[in-house]
Design an enzyme around this catalytic site. Structure first.
Site, PDB file in Angstrom:
ATOM      1  CE  LYS A 141       6.132  63.868  31.619  1.00  0.00           C
ATOM      2  NZ  LYS A 141       5.327  64.695  30.442  1.00  0.00           N
ATOM      3  NE  ARG A 191       2.035  72.858  34.954  1.00  0.00           N
ATOM      4  CZ  ARG A 191       3.064  72.452  34.407  1.00  0.00           C
ATOM      5  NH1 ARG A 191       3.171  71.628  33.493  1.00  0.00           N
ATOM      6  NH2 ARG A 191       4.014  73.171  34.839  1.00  0.00           N
ATOM      7  NE  ARG A 243      -0.669  65.869  31.187  1.00  0.00           N
ATOM      8  CZ  ARG A 243       0.385  66.418  30.700  1.00  0.00           C
ATOM      9  NH1 ARG A 243       0.664  65.831  29.504  1.00  0.00           N
ATOM     10  NH2 ARG A 243       1.219  67.038  31.120  1.00  0.00           N
ATOM     11  NE  ARG A 280       9.033  73.903  33.425  1.00  0.00           N
ATOM     12  CZ  ARG A 280       8.519  72.602  33.153  1.00  0.00           C
ATOM     13  NH1 ARG A 280       9.315  71.584  32.542  1.00  0.00           N
ATOM     14  NH2 ARG A 280       7.345  72.373  33.077  1.00  0.00           N
ATOM     15  NE  ARG A 299       5.143  75.343  30.024  1.00  0.00           N
ATOM     16  CZ  ARG A 299       5.312  73.792  30.106  1.00  0.00           C
ATOM     17  NH1 ARG A 299       6.258  73.385  29.549  1.00  0.00           N
ATOM     18  NH2 ARG A 299       4.481  73.216  30.797  1.00  0.00           N
TER      19      ARG A 299
HETATM   20  P1  ADP Z   1       4.237  69.095  31.872  1.00  0.00           P
HETATM   21  O1  ADP Z   1       5.246  70.315  32.007  1.00  0.00           O
HETATM   22  O2  ADP Z   1       3.429  68.952  32.868  1.00  0.00           O
HETATM   23  O3  ADP Z   1       5.053  68.080  31.157  1.00  0.00           O
HETATM   24  P2  ADP Z   1       3.159  69.220  29.058  1.00  0.00           P
HETATM   25  O4  ADP Z   1       3.913  70.420  28.300  1.00  0.00           O
HETATM   26  O5  ADP Z   1       3.173  67.899  28.799  1.00  0.00           O
HETATM   27  O6  ADP Z   1       3.432  69.741  30.735  1.00  0.00           O
HETATM   28  O7  ADP Z   1       1.517  70.011  28.922  1.00  0.00           O
HETATM   29  C1  ADP Z   1       1.040  71.218  29.237  1.00  0.00           C
HETATM   30  C2  ADP Z   1      -0.329  71.414  29.462  1.00  0.00           C
HETATM   31  O8  ADP Z   1      -1.102  70.778  28.173  1.00  0.00           O
HETATM   32  C3  ADP Z   1      -1.125  70.333  30.462  1.00  0.00           C
HETATM   33  O9  ADP Z   1      -1.014  71.043  31.701  1.00  0.00           O
HETATM   34  C4  ADP Z   1      -2.548  70.128  29.902  1.00  0.00           C
HETATM   35  O10 ADP Z   1      -3.263  71.311  29.939  1.00  0.00           O
HETATM   36  C5  ADP Z   1      -2.259  70.054  28.431  1.00  0.00           C
HETATM   37  N1  ADP Z   1      -2.109  68.516  28.055  1.00  0.00           N
HETATM   38  C6  ADP Z   1      -1.007  68.073  27.585  1.00  0.00           C
HETATM   39  N2  ADP Z   1      -0.972  66.589  27.332  1.00  0.00           N
HETATM   40  C7  ADP Z   1      -2.278  66.395  27.500  1.00  0.00           C
HETATM   41  C8  ADP Z   1      -2.957  65.171  27.769  1.00  0.00           C
HETATM   42  N3  ADP Z   1      -2.588  64.293  27.328  1.00  0.00           N
HETATM   43  N4  ADP Z   1      -4.408  65.297  28.382  1.00  0.00           N
HETATM   44  C9  ADP Z   1      -4.848  66.547  28.683  1.00  0.00           C
HETATM   45  N5  ADP Z   1      -4.060  67.584  28.661  1.00  0.00           N
HETATM   46  C10 ADP Z   1      -3.053  67.698  28.285  1.00  0.00           C
END
Ligand code: ADP
Length: 187
Positions: free
Chosen positions: A13, A144, A88, A127, A133
């Protein structure tokens, strides 16, 4: 064009959101990137968010909603945008709708990238090895995914009911997924 991108962690995404935003010349807003930046800079928000992120839990709604509201009300989104990683949860989706209504913004589409659980775990493990990360270990990845299924998947129905949901199969090459997204957006 005003878009929301949805999909499980590891669905590609974020990568697709960047490419599509570039192609359409619109803003890419990733809450994950914004939070990682806040953690790096040691802001109050970053300090509060860090522990949740490390465990693969969601950061509390009120912190995230405040962060997005600042963007929505600043006029930064006026030439179009992709929201990546937000909303989310159902409360986040509801707040977003209210913020948009108050600022005369309408969403054109919610794009869902679909990928099986098996494929996701495989990708996230890969990854983790490459990028290191902090939230990409296998246990955290599984958490997650669990959090996604429980807290985020319900918003798919939210957008389906609003009749703006469009689904794209995410299990293909990056280029093919990109083409499929562009095609669905031109419909
Ligand atoms: P992913 O690899 O799951 O797409 P992101 O980079 O979007 O991860 O987000 C990493 C972390 O940041 C999430 O696991 C969460 O802890 C936090 N996070 C990001 N966006 C949100 C949101 N809209 N609401 C709550 N937590 C969020």
């Amino acid at each position: 064009m005003n878009l929301v991108f949805l999909g499980p962690p590891g669905s590609g995404k974020g990568t697709q959101a960047i490419r599509v935003a570039e192609k359409l010349n619109i803003v890419h807003l990733s809450t994950g990137d914004m939070l990682r930046e806040a953690v790096k800079n040691g802001t109050v928000l970053g300090k509060r968010a860090e522990a949740f992120m490390k465990k693969g839990e969601l950061v509390p709604d009120e912190l995230i909603i405040g962060m997005i509201e600042a963007k929505v009300t600043s006029g930064d989104l006026s030439r179009g945008f992709i929201l990546d990683g937000f909303p989310r949860t159902i409360p986040q989706a509801e707040s977003l709708k209210e913020m948009f209504d108050n600022n005369d913004i309408a969403l054109d589409k919610a794009v869902l990238l679909t990928v099986s659980d098996e494929e996701i775990i495989k990708r996230i493990k890969g990854r983790a090895e490459q990028e290191g990360r902090a939230d990409d270990t296998e246990d955290v990845a599984r958490n997650r995914l669990d959090v996604y299924r429980k807290q985020t998947a319900p918003i798919v129905d939210f957008y389906r009911k609003e009749s703006i949901l469009t689904e794209v199969r995410g299990e293909d090459t990056m280029d093919n997924v990109f083409k499929a997204i562009i095609k669905t957006l031109s419909k």
